[in-house]
Design a protein around this motif. Structure first.
Motif, PDB file in Angstrom:
ATOM      1  N   ALA A 149       0.835  -1.208   0.000  1.00 15.87           N
ATOM      2  CA  ALA A 149       0.000   0.000   0.000  1.00 15.87           C
ATOM      3  C   ALA A 149       0.865   1.252   0.000  1.00 15.87           C
ATOM      4  O   ALA A 149       0.608   2.204  -0.753  1.00 15.87           O
ATOM      5  CB  ALA A 149      -0.936  -0.006   1.208  1.00 15.87           C
ATOM      6  N   HIS A 150       1.884   1.248   0.823  1.00 13.61           N
ATOM      7  CA  HIS A 150       2.763   2.423   0.907  1.00 13.61           C
ATOM      8  C   HIS A 150       3.494   2.676  -0.410  1.00 13.61           C
ATOM      9  O   HIS A 150       3.506   3.793  -0.921  1.00 13.61           O
ATOM     10  CB  HIS A 150       3.776   2.250   2.042  1.00 13.61           C
ATOM     11  N   PHE A 151       4.117   1.629  -0.950  1.00 15.15           N
ATOM     12  CA  PHE A 151       4.962   1.821  -2.128  1.00 15.15           C
ATOM     13  C   PHE A 151       4.170   1.986  -3.419  1.00 15.15           C
ATOM     14  O   PHE A 151       4.710   2.493  -4.400  1.00 15.15           O
ATOM     15  CB  PHE A 151       5.991   0.691  -2.236  1.00 15.15           C
ATOM     16  N   THR A 152       2.910   1.563  -3.439  1.00 18.28           N
ATOM     17  CA  THR A 152       2.070   1.811  -4.616  1.00 18.28           C
ATOM     18  C   THR A 152       1.244   3.082  -4.455  1.00 18.28           C
ATOM     19  O   THR A 152       0.622   3.528  -5.402  1.00 18.28           O
ATOM     20  CB  THR A 152       1.093   0.639  -4.860  1.00 18.28           C
ATOM     21  N   ASN A 153       1.241   3.608  -3.238  1.00 20.78           N
ATOM     22  CA  ASN A 153       0.424   4.784  -2.911  1.00 20.78           C
ATOM     23  C   ASN A 153      -1.066   4.474  -3.111  1.00 20.78           C
ATOM     24  O   ASN A 153      -1.841   5.338  -3.502  1.00 20.78           O
ATOM     25  CB  ASN A 153       0.863   6.003  -3.733  1.00 20.78           C
ATOM     26  N   GLU A 154      -1.447   3.222  -2.839  1.00 19.95           N
ATOM     27  CA  GLU A 154      -2.837   2.777  -2.955  1.00 19.95           C
ATOM     28  C   GLU A 154      -3.226   2.082  -1.657  1.00 19.95           C
ATOM     29  O   GLU A 154      -2.932   0.910  -1.451  1.00 19.95           O
ATOM     30  CB  GLU A 154      -3.012   1.832  -4.145  1.00 19.95           C
ATOM     31  N   ASP A 155      -3.896   2.828  -0.786  1.00 15.45           N
ATOM     32  CA  ASP A 155      -4.223   2.338   0.552  1.00 15.45           C
ATOM     33  C   ASP A 155      -5.101   1.088   0.543  1.00 15.45           C
ATOM     34  O   ASP A 155      -5.122   0.335   1.508  1.00 15.45           O
ATOM     35  CB  ASP A 155      -4.892   3.452   1.366  1.00 15.45           C
ATOM     36  N   VAL A 156      -5.796   0.834  -0.558  1.00 13.54           N
ATOM     37  CA  VAL A 156      -6.661  -0.343  -0.644  1.00 13.54           C
ATOM     38  C   VAL A 156      -5.873  -1.638  -0.416  1.00 13.54           C
ATOM     39  O   VAL A 156      -6.427  -2.639   0.028  1.00 13.54           O
ATOM     40  CB  VAL A 156      -7.423  -0.373  -1.992  1.00 13.54           C
TER      41      VAL A 156
END
Length: 191
Positions: A149-156
């Protein structure tokens, strides 16, 4: 019992009833509460020599993996369940590793797999151990998803399926801080 485990595997193989059946055993005693012993493997290989192809040893004990490797079963691949044992496994005739952290650190794990005979292999292993040590401080699946989530910037990505729960926010921040301290990144993902 070992007899019960043998009968369980035998029933699956015989019910499938195909000479194309190929089974990799999964030794994960911390979850299954029973281990797959070398005597069980020997019994299965004797009875079903073509069906039993290998094992993923997630016992967490190098001595267990070494015992399986030392048994020298014909046409039998031994994978470790953690990259912390990858170099030892390769140096002792193993086939590689099947690791949860390969989902977030595949390039570095693959690099050691390819370069295990090179002079810097011990350094590559030490770097893998450093990353693995960060993740093992937390529940593995939630931690892997939290990092993704952090490294993709996608909290899902922090979502997990029950009975798992997401890392608490404080642990998420600690995890990311620990990963950043060792220079960890996930190349190829947006972020």
């Amino acid at each position: 019992t070992e007899d019960g485990l043998f009968r369980a595997f035998a029933e699956v193989i015989e019910r499938v009833g195909s000479d194309k059946t190929r089974i990799y055993l999964y030794n994960i005693p911390p979850v299954a509460q029973v281990a797959i012993s070398t005597t069980l493997i020997e019994r299965l290989k004797t009875r079903y020599p073509n069906a039993i192809c290998g094992i993923k040893d997630s016992s967490g004990q190098w001595s267990n993996t070494q015992e399986v490797l030392s048994a020298n079963f014909d046409d039998f691949e031994v994978f470790v369940g953690s990259e912390t044992f990858l170099l030892q496994n390769m140096r002792n005739g193993g086939a590689g590793c099947i690791s949860a952290t390969a989902n977030v650190n595949p390039a570095a794990i693959h690099d050691l797999f390819l370069r295990w005979q090179e002079p810097d292999a011990d350094d590559l292993q030490a770097a893998l151990n450093q990353v693995r040590a960060v993740f093992t401080k937390y529940p593995m699946i939630p931690a892997l998803k939290s990092a993704t989530a952090h490294f993709t910037n996608e909290d899902v990505w922090r979502n997990v399926r029950p009975p798992l729960v997401p890392l608490p926010e404080a642990h998420h921040r600690e995890l990311i801080s620990d990963l950043e301290k060792i220079g960890f990144s996930m190349p190829g993902v947006a972020g």
